[in-house]
Design an enzyme around this catalytic site. Structure first.
Site, PDB file in Angstrom:
ATOM      1  N   TYR A 256      -1.064  -1.298  10.428  1.00 30.92           N
ATOM      2  CA  TYR A 256      -1.350  -1.423   8.996  1.00 30.92           C
ATOM      3  C   TYR A 256      -0.180  -0.931   8.138  1.00 30.92           C
ATOM      4  O   TYR A 256       0.351  -1.665   7.307  1.00 30.92           O
ATOM      5  CB  TYR A 256      -2.631  -0.655   8.638  1.00 30.92           C
ATOM      6  CG  TYR A 256      -3.070  -0.894   7.211  1.00 30.92           C
ATOM      7  CD1 TYR A 256      -3.790  -2.027   6.869  1.00 30.92           C
ATOM      8  CD2 TYR A 256      -2.754   0.017   6.207  1.00 30.92           C
ATOM      9  CE1 TYR A 256      -4.190  -2.263   5.567  1.00 30.92           C
ATOM     10  CE2 TYR A 256      -3.142  -0.203   4.897  1.00 30.92           C
ATOM     11  CZ  TYR A 256      -3.865  -1.339   4.589  1.00 30.92           C
ATOM     12  OH  TYR A 256      -4.235  -1.563   3.277  1.00 30.92           O
TER      13      TYR A 256
ATOM     14  N   SER B 177       0.848  -1.189   0.000  1.00 32.02           N
ATOM     15  CA  SER B 177       0.000   0.000   0.000  1.00 32.02           C
ATOM     16  C   SER B 177       0.882   1.236   0.000  1.00 32.02           C
ATOM     17  O   SER B 177       2.052   1.189   0.417  1.00 32.02           O
ATOM     18  CB  SER B 177      -0.888   0.001   1.252  1.00 32.02           C
ATOM     19  OG  SER B 177      -1.562   1.234   1.413  1.00 32.02           O
TER      20      SER B 177
END
Length: 279
Positions: free
Chosen positions: A158, A144
């Site tokens: 995350y 990401s």
């Protein structure tokens, strides 16, 4: 360009979003696909669609990757279906744990780390040696933009997990590219999937304009093209590319401050677990 027709790819988190898009992109290129996720009904429907449209083999395997023995069970299920070789791996399955770290349950964080870090490493460790022996392999780790910028408040692990996948991918590429086994870390920005609905941030991220967003298909195509070209990192999305470039030149303290000020605009503050396969 190498002939990939008849090769087989395993896609995790394939029931929706980016994983589903990846299954279709690989199938369109002639790959047989193994689809795994928790939602068997969706997987089976996708397998039927892929076989009918692309004339390749498609296998659906239900598996919750958060379970401690999930990789062993998945590999056994693949063997039971008489799949002799797995030539590609897309580590896409994932979810997020909203809220500040101290307010979350460790059991949720432990499941998160297993799905987001341990399982991608374990699957690569199992599938990599035969790829090297056959001198062909393609591995895509869906990371990401969050892995390329400083950490933000909320969803604490995350960004850290995505940064791990990026460095892991780079190392695998350096170790194995002479054996024609290529690994790419895919780093999309905002992507149209179920992810933000599941974690409860849809109202916040919807405020960002179209320039911030990519479709799942765009992300999957970029990932496929990137790994076939041997690119270590592929950033997807116009704004994501701009932010990634900016973070390379900003002092860490300035970048951290910028991310900190923006955290509340796209992250849920409520603790809890949100399973989501599109990652």
């Amino acid at each position: 360009m190498e002939n990939v027709r008849g090769r087989t790819v395993l896609v995790t988190g394939a029931s929706a979003g980016i994983g589903k898009a990846f299954a279709k992109v690989f199938a369109a290129k002639g790959w047989n696909v193994i689809l795994t996720a928790r939602r068997l009904d969706r997987l089976e429907a996708l397998a039927v669609e892929i076989e009918a449209k692309y004339k390749v083999g498609a296998i659906a395997i239900e598996q919750d990757l958060a379970a401690p023995d999930s990789v062993d069970k998945l590999v056994a299920a693949i063997s039971d279906r008489r799949v002799l070789t797995v030539d590609g791996l897309v580590n896409n399955a994932g979810f997020s744990v909203p809220g500040h770290y101290a307010k979350t349950a460790w059991a949720d964080q432990e499941r998160f780390l297993r799905v987001m870090v341990t399982v991608p490493c374990e699957l690569a460790h199992v599938l990599l040696p035969p790829m090297v022996q056959r001198r062909f392999g393609r591995i895509i780790n869906v990371a990401s933009l969050a892995g390329l910028i400083p950490g933000a408040a909320g969803h604490t692990l995350y960004g850290a997990s995505k940064a791990f996948l990026i460095r892991f991918s780079e190392s695998l590429l350096l170790e194995n590219r002479r054996a024609n086994v290529l690994t790419t870390a895919l780093c999309p920005g905002f992507t149209y999937t179920e992810f933000h609905d599941v974690i409860g941030t849809r109202d916040k991220v919807s405020k960002y304009g179209k320039a911030w967003w990519s479709t799942s298909a765009e992300v999957a195509v970029a990932g496929y093209d990137g790994v076939m070209a041997g690119k270590p990192i592929v950033v997807v999305g116009r704004r994501a590319k701009q932010i990634s470039a900016l973070m390379k030149v900003l002092p860490e303290s300035v970048a951290l401050g910028m991310v900190g000020r923006q955290s509340k605009t796209f992250r849920s503050e409520e603790p809890g677990t949100s399973d989501n396969e599109p990652s």
